[in-house]
Design a protein around this motif. Sequence first.
Motif, mmCIF file in Angstrom:
data_model
loop_
_atom_site.group_PDB
_atom_site.id
_atom_site.type_symbol
_atom_site.label_atom_id
_atom_site.label_comp_id
_atom_site.label_asym_id
_atom_site.label_seq_id
_atom_site.Cartn_x
_atom_site.Cartn_y
_atom_site.Cartn_z
ATOM 1 N N ALA A 96 -31.340 13.099 -27.229
ATOM 2 C CA ALA A 96 -31.533 14.149 -26.230
ATOM 3 C C ALA A 96 -30.486 14.101 -25.126
ATOM 4 C CB ALA A 96 -32.929 14.027 -25.614
ATOM 5 N N GLU A 97 -29.843 12.929 -24.978
ATOM 6 C CA GLU A 97 -28.907 12.780 -23.866
ATOM 7 C C GLU A 97 -27.769 11.833 -24.249
ATOM 8 O OE1 GLU A 97 -30.152 12.891 -19.437
ATOM 9 O OE2 GLU A 97 -29.945 10.753 -19.889
ATOM 10 N N LEU A 98 -26.577 12.172 -23.788
ATOM 11 C CA LEU A 98 -25.395 11.347 -24.031
ATOM 12 C C LEU A 98 -24.529 11.377 -22.784
ATOM 13 C CD1 LEU A 98 -23.448 9.756 -25.960
ATOM 14 C CD2 LEU A 98 -22.505 11.992 -26.622
ATOM 15 N N TYR A 99 -24.071 10.214 -22.356
ATOM 16 C CA TYR A 99 -23.176 10.151 -21.197
ATOM 17 C C TYR A 99 -21.734 10.344 -21.644
ATOM 18 C CZ TYR A 99 -27.174 8.187 -18.711
ATOM 19 O OH TYR A 99 -28.422 7.997 -18.151
ATOM 20 N N THR A 111 -22.742 1.133 -25.800
ATOM 21 C CA THR A 111 -22.206 1.573 -27.084
ATOM 22 C C THR A 111 -21.250 2.725 -26.825
ATOM 23 O OG1 THR A 111 -24.233 0.955 -28.258
ATOM 24 C CG2 THR A 111 -22.759 2.527 -29.352
ATOM 25 N N LEU A 112 -19.982 2.528 -27.156
ATOM 26 C CA LEU A 112 -18.986 3.563 -26.907
ATOM 27 C C LEU A 112 -18.820 4.450 -28.141
ATOM 28 C CD1 LEU A 112 -16.179 1.631 -24.989
ATOM 29 C CD2 LEU A 112 -18.076 2.985 -24.064
ATOM 30 N N ILE A 113 -18.943 5.751 -27.916
ATOM 31 C CA ILE A 113 -18.604 6.742 -28.945
ATOM 32 C C ILE A 113 -17.162 7.130 -28.643
ATOM 33 C CG2 ILE A 113 -19.262 8.916 -30.037
ATOM 34 C CD1 ILE A 113 -21.479 6.766 -29.987
ATOM 35 N N ASP A 114 -16.235 6.512 -29.343
ATOM 36 C CA ASP A 114 -14.819 6.633 -28.978
ATOM 37 C C ASP A 114 -14.178 7.840 -29.647
ATOM 38 O OD1 ASP A 114 -12.240 6.280 -28.116
ATOM 39 O OD2 ASP A 114 -12.231 4.122 -28.450
ATOM 40 N N ALA A 115 -13.952 8.892 -28.850
ATOM 41 C CA ALA A 115 -13.325 10.116 -29.354
ATOM 42 C C ALA A 115 -11.887 10.235 -28.855
ATOM 43 C CB ALA A 115 -14.135 11.339 -28.924
ATOM 44 N N SER A 116 -11.263 9.102 -28.542
ATOM 45 C CA SER A 116 -9.871 9.118 -28.101
ATOM 46 C C SER A 116 -8.997 9.777 -29.159
ATOM 47 C CB SER A 116 -9.365 7.698 -27.853
ATOM 48 O OG SER A 116 -10.106 7.044 -26.861
ATOM 49 N N CYS A 117 -8.113 10.661 -28.726
ATOM 50 C CA CYS A 117 -7.206 11.336 -29.653
ATOM 51 C C CYS A 117 -6.309 10.305 -30.331
ATOM 52 C CB CYS A 117 -6.366 12.352 -28.889
ATOM 53 S SG CYS A 117 -5.069 13.118 -29.885
ATOM 54 N N PRO A 118 -6.138 10.367 -31.658
ATOM 55 C CA PRO A 118 -5.259 9.424 -32.356
ATOM 56 C C PRO A 118 -3.832 9.424 -31.822
ATOM 57 C CG PRO A 118 -6.606 10.626 -33.930
ATOM 58 C CD PRO A 118 -6.836 11.266 -32.589
ATOM 59 N N VAL A 119 -3.356 10.591 -31.375
ATOM 60 C CA VAL A 119 -2.006 10.673 -30.813
ATOM 61 C C VAL A 119 -1.923 9.869 -29.518
ATOM 62 C CG1 VAL A 119 -0.264 12.236 -29.849
ATOM 63 C CG2 VAL A 119 -1.561 12.913 -31.871
ATOM 64 N N ALA A 173 -13.235 15.490 -30.368
ATOM 65 C CA ALA A 173 -14.114 14.931 -29.346
ATOM 66 C C ALA A 173 -15.388 15.765 -29.194
ATOM 67 C CB ALA A 173 -13.372 14.845 -28.012
ATOM 68 N N ILE A 174 -15.243 17.072 -29.181
ATOM 69 C CA ILE A 174 -16.409 17.939 -29.017
ATOM 70 C C ILE A 174 -17.327 17.853 -30.233
ATOM 71 C CG2 ILE A 174 -17.121 20.376 -28.890
ATOM 72 C CD1 ILE A 174 -14.815 20.796 -26.943
ATOM 73 N N GLN A 175 -16.736 17.750 -31.419
ATOM 74 C CA GLN A 175 -17.548 17.606 -32.624
ATOM 75 C C GLN A 175 -18.335 16.299 -32.595
ATOM 76 O OE1 GLN A 175 -17.874 20.009 -35.249
ATOM 77 N NE2 GLN A 175 -19.643 18.662 -35.465
ATOM 78 N N MET A 176 -17.690 15.227 -32.133
ATOM 79 C CA MET A 176 -18.386 13.937 -32.035
ATOM 80 C C MET A 176 -19.542 14.022 -31.040
ATOM 81 S SD MET A 176 -15.508 10.928 -32.298
ATOM 82 C CE MET A 176 -16.777 9.666 -32.456
ATOM 83 N N ALA A 177 -19.312 14.716 -29.921
ATOM 84 C CA ALA A 177 -20.365 14.871 -28.917
ATOM 85 C C ALA A 177 -21.540 15.656 -29.490
ATOM 86 C CB ALA A 177 -19.816 15.565 -27.680
ATOM 87 N N GLU A 178 -21.245 16.759 -30.161
ATOM 88 C CA GLU A 178 -22.307 17.596 -30.720
ATOM 89 C C GLU A 178 -23.073 16.855 -31.817
ATOM 90 O OE1 GLU A 178 -20.747 22.133 -29.969
ATOM 91 O OE2 GLU A 178 -20.068 21.113 -31.783
ATOM 92 N N ASP A 179 -22.352 16.079 -32.630
ATOM 93 C CA ASP A 179 -23.019 15.304 -33.688
ATOM 94 C C ASP A 179 -23.975 14.279 -33.083
ATOM 95 O OD1 ASP A 179 -21.623 16.710 -35.569
ATOM 96 O OD2 ASP A 179 -20.168 15.124 -36.011
ATOM 97 N N GLU A 180 -23.533 13.602 -32.029
ATOM 98 C CA GLU A 180 -24.371 12.577 -31.393
ATOM 99 C C GLU A 180 -25.566 13.218 -30.689
ATOM 100 O OE1 GLU A 180 -25.643 8.889 -30.763
ATOM 101 O OE2 GLU A 180 -23.786 9.350 -31.848
ATOM 102 N N GLN A 225 -25.899 21.787 -21.253
ATOM 103 C CA GLN A 225 -27.169 22.375 -21.685
ATOM 104 C C GLN A 225 -27.702 21.702 -22.942
ATOM 105 O OE1 GLN A 225 -26.369 26.571 -22.060
ATOM 106 N NE2 GLN A 225 -26.105 26.866 -19.856
ATOM 107 N N GLN A 226 -26.809 21.075 -23.705
ATOM 108 C CA GLN A 226 -27.225 20.372 -24.917
ATOM 109 C C GLN A 226 -27.574 18.910 -24.649
ATOM 110 O OE1 GLN A 226 -24.692 20.886 -28.380
ATOM 111 N NE2 GLN A 226 -24.064 22.935 -27.739
ATOM 112 N N GLY A 227 -27.299 18.436 -23.403
ATOM 113 C CA GLY A 227 -27.666 17.070 -23.061
ATOM 114 C C GLY A 227 -26.511 16.144 -22.734
ATOM 115 N N LEU A 228 -25.293 16.668 -22.672
ATOM 116 C CA LEU A 228 -24.139 15.826 -22.337
ATOM 117 C C LEU A 228 -24.055 15.670 -20.821
ATOM 118 C CD1 LEU A 228 -21.749 14.331 -23.689
ATOM 119 C CD2 LEU A 228 -20.348 16.331 -23.124
ATOM 120 N N ARG A 229 -24.108 14.438 -20.338
ATOM 121 C CA ARG A 229 -24.126 14.158 -18.908
ATOM 122 C C ARG A 229 -22.813 13.501 -18.475
ATOM 123 N NH1 ARG A 229 -27.191 17.469 -19.467
ATOM 124 N NH2 ARG A 229 -29.464 17.394 -19.326
#
Length: 295
Positions: free
Chosen positions: A30-33, A90-98, A18-25, A50-54
């Motif tokens: 400049a901003e991601l909810y 647009t959903l960036i879906d980082a739901s854990c596969p488990v 999930a964190i990798q997906m956030a950082e990639d986006e 600080q990187q823009g994740l709101r």
Amino acid sequence: MNVSIDKNSGYCFGVEYAIQMAEDELGNSAELYCLGDIVHNRMEVERLHQQGLRVIDREQLGALHDCKVLIRAHGEPPETYELALRNNLTLIDASCPVVLKLQNRVKHAFDASQRQDGQIVIYGQPGHAEVAGLTGQTGNRAIIVMNEADLDQVDFTRPVTLFSQTTKSTAGFYHMKQLIEERIAAAGGTVESFDANDSICRQVSNREPQLRKFAVEHDVIVFVSGRKSSNGKALFSVVNQTNPRSYFVENEQELSEAWFEGAQSVGICGATSTPMWLMQRVADRIQEIGAAVPA
């Protein structure tokens, strides 16, 4: 004073993903909810802010249109996806596969239970994001239990299907399973009407024996975790039962010099939501304390 970090602690696969997906986006915008804290660790949430994740809540989500929103590892109930379609999100879906696999199992079990007048029971923390996603698969009709008193909500004359939040204690789950079996017997039922599913993530549960071993190898244990982390509370309990000189901190500022008096060895470990950089910061501070505290 020797200070070492448990190599088995730190992010589980789902949180890391999930964190990798956030950082990639965030590398492309400049901003991601993010719907809720991406991880139950205040320090990491602040770093990503600080990187823009709101971070937003469900009420704020309903007011958003035509933008991107990250779904964290805990997963979401069906209504979140329905809202996203209505609001053109647009959903960036980082739901854990488990977690996604467990949601599917709960949905199928609920559909089957409806034909048998059964009940879905989830051993988990009320209000937890993952539990909300799981109960959403049942139209919010699942019964959530954390302790024996919560079992009063269950009708033990009817079939029961039990699941667990993926980050709960294995011992706690099997204790709950035993309590349910006892209640069924007392109500005159049979175990054939009870289906218990150990749905605890093995990447999480396997840390318990590893942490017990780590805890006995050191004079003092410092467990680093966010205070909102369900997994952190469960794993710290394991550590504290093994080594009474165990202390829970969110960051290096909460350390006390008195904890390390007479200690030759200090072990640092953490939850599946604890970043390695934070455990290293705690280790560095303990090294500084060690230079000033008599052994």
